[in-house]
Design an enzyme around this catalytic site. Structure first.
Site, PDB file in Angstrom:
ATOM      1  N   GLY A  14       0.778  -1.294  -0.097  1.00 57.49           N
ATOM      2  CA  GLY A  14      -0.052  -0.019   0.041  1.00 57.49           C
ATOM      3  C   GLY A  14       1.068   1.277  -0.071  1.00 57.49           C
ATOM      4  NE  ARG A  58      -2.430  -1.533  14.740  1.00 56.73           N
ATOM      5  CZ  ARG A  58      -2.067  -0.190  14.308  1.00 56.73           C
ATOM      6  NH1 ARG A  58      -0.619  -0.140  14.218  1.00 56.73           N
ATOM      7  NH2 ARG A  58      -3.029   0.889  14.390  1.00 56.73           N
ATOM      8  CB  ILE A  79       3.643   2.378   4.598  1.00 58.27           C
ATOM      9  CG1 ILE A  79       2.712   3.251   5.280  1.00 58.27           C
ATOM     10  CG2 ILE A  79       4.676   1.965   5.457  1.00 58.27           C
ATOM     11  CD1 ILE A  79       2.196   2.935   6.748  1.00 58.27           C
ATOM     12  CG  HIS A 129       3.146   1.638  18.461  1.00 57.08           C
ATOM     13  ND1 HIS A 129       2.368   0.573  18.670  1.00 57.08           N
ATOM     14  CD2 HIS A 129       3.196   2.117  17.293  1.00 57.08           C
ATOM     15  CE1 HIS A 129       1.482   0.710  17.649  1.00 57.08           C
ATOM     16  NE2 HIS A 129       1.865   1.835  16.777  1.00 57.08           N
ATOM     17  CD  GLU A 183       1.951  -2.080  20.655  1.00 54.79           C
ATOM     18  OE1 GLU A 183       1.519  -0.926  20.384  1.00 54.79           O
ATOM     19  OE2 GLU A 183       2.855  -2.573  19.689  1.00 54.79           O
ATOM     20  NE  ARG A 238      -6.272  -6.991   1.113  1.00 56.65           N
ATOM     21  CZ  ARG A 238      -7.445  -6.254   1.476  1.00 56.65           C
ATOM     22  NH1 ARG A 238      -8.375  -6.911   1.937  1.00 56.65           N
ATOM     23  NH2 ARG A 238      -7.335  -4.856   1.482  1.00 56.65           N
TER      24      ARG A 238
END
Length: 328
Positions: free
Chosen positions: A159, A243, A161, A290, A272, A181
């Site tokens: 995507g 994530r 990023i 994070h 986390e 995908r």
């Protein structure tokens, strides 16, 4: 009589310019001491608010939404991911959900490259050694890392990023491979010099450095399972700024400790803020709190998107960053 300003409840402290502008536009309830809302505080917030502005640390599930008051019509998430919100349950109750996509693309891509470099060249390990007084002089075979030029970079999730990471990787002379995908356009593939792999398993077996840029959904939970982790070459490095739940963290920690993986650069974790204790003790792992999206500019832009989504919704229009269940 002037119309009542909508009540907007913000669950965490936001940058001062964002909070100041929110105060001008809405009746805003701020979190001045920046504590994490308890379940009871979240329940009170959804019961009283017209608009809730949560962050990724706030879990807005179906049970919590059942306690929502009749005025709650919008959840304007301060974050690009919405895995902290049961979007389907919100939609069923007539509550619109928005997020802040696109704002953090460059910041996250920068940190991804930083983690790749730090892991491949043992930057943190070397810095810690020097600070501990362990540097006794140069030696030809000491602190050897891995060269980035010519390394095969595998990207999961092409995507915004993923593409930004690929552009940076090309500057370092890395070979870009990706699994997504849907295949990106030939124009983008040519621009990025990227090779598409329909089979994730086949790409993994040929990857020197793996970086993840997919959202956390039921379909991506433990996408990098123990089985898939073992498909990577023993020298491979894993980088995750997406994530934590997309990797089987316990299996990864075991493999890193056993030398079945070359290293890891992690900014997110499966449970986390808790982190697998094994990861904390490994010299070949770079751990960050994070912080991939943590820039002043990025946070202010996120706040701007939140306010645009709120104001657009209150004006009776479709917010630009509306999230619907079919998108997930």
């Amino acid at each position: 009589m002037a119309a009542r300003k909508p009540k907007v409840v913000v669950t965490r402290k936001l940058p001062d310019p964002v909070e100041a502008r929110m105060g001008e536009l809405f009746e805003v309830q701020l979190n001045l001491d920046d504590h994490a809302f308890s379940r009871a505080e979240l329940a009170l917030a959804v019961a009283e608010a017209d608009v809730l502005v949560p962050t990724i640390t706030d879990h807005i599930d179906a049970a919590l939404l059942q306690q929502a008051g009749p005025n709650l019509k919008l959840i304007a998430n301060f974050g690009a991911g919405v895995d902290n919100i049961d979007v389907a349950a919100a939609n069923a109750r007539g509550v619109t959900v928005t997020n802040t996509p696109g704002v953090l693309t460059e910041d996250t891509a920068d940190m991804t490259i930083a983690l790749i470099m730090a892991s491949a060249r043992r930057v943190v390990e070397g810095a810690n050694l020097v600070q501990a007084g362990g540097f006794k002089g140069w030696a030809p075979t000491w602190m050897l890392g891995k060269r980035l030029k010519g390394a095969r970079l595998g990207i999961i999730g092409m995507g915004r990023i993923g593409e930004a990471v690929a552009r940076r990787a090309r500057v370092f002379g890395m070979e870009v491979h990706y699994h997504n995908r849907r295949r990106v356009s030939p124009r983008i593939e040519e621009e990025l010099g990227a090779t598409y792999w329909e089979s994730l398993d086949q790409m993994l077996a040929r990857t020197d450095i793996l970086t993840l840029h997919c959202p956390h959904t039921p379909a991506t939970y433990h996408l990098m399972s123990a089985r898939r982790l073992h498909m990577l070459p023993r020298h491979a490095i894993i980088v995750n700024t997406a994530r934590g739940e997309v990797i089987d963290e316990a299996s990864m920690a075991d493999m890193l400790a056993d030398g079945a993986l070359g290293g890891a650069g992690l900014d997110v974790f499966e449970h986390e803020p808790s982190i697998n204790p094994k990861l904390l003790k490994l010299p070949n792992v770079v751990l960050l709190p994070h912080m991939s999206s943590a820039t002043v500019e990025g946070r202010i832009e996120m706040g701007g998107k939140v306010m645009i989504n709120i104001q657009t919704f209150l004006d009776g229009h479709k917010p630009p960053d509306r999230v619907i269940p079919s998108m997930l």
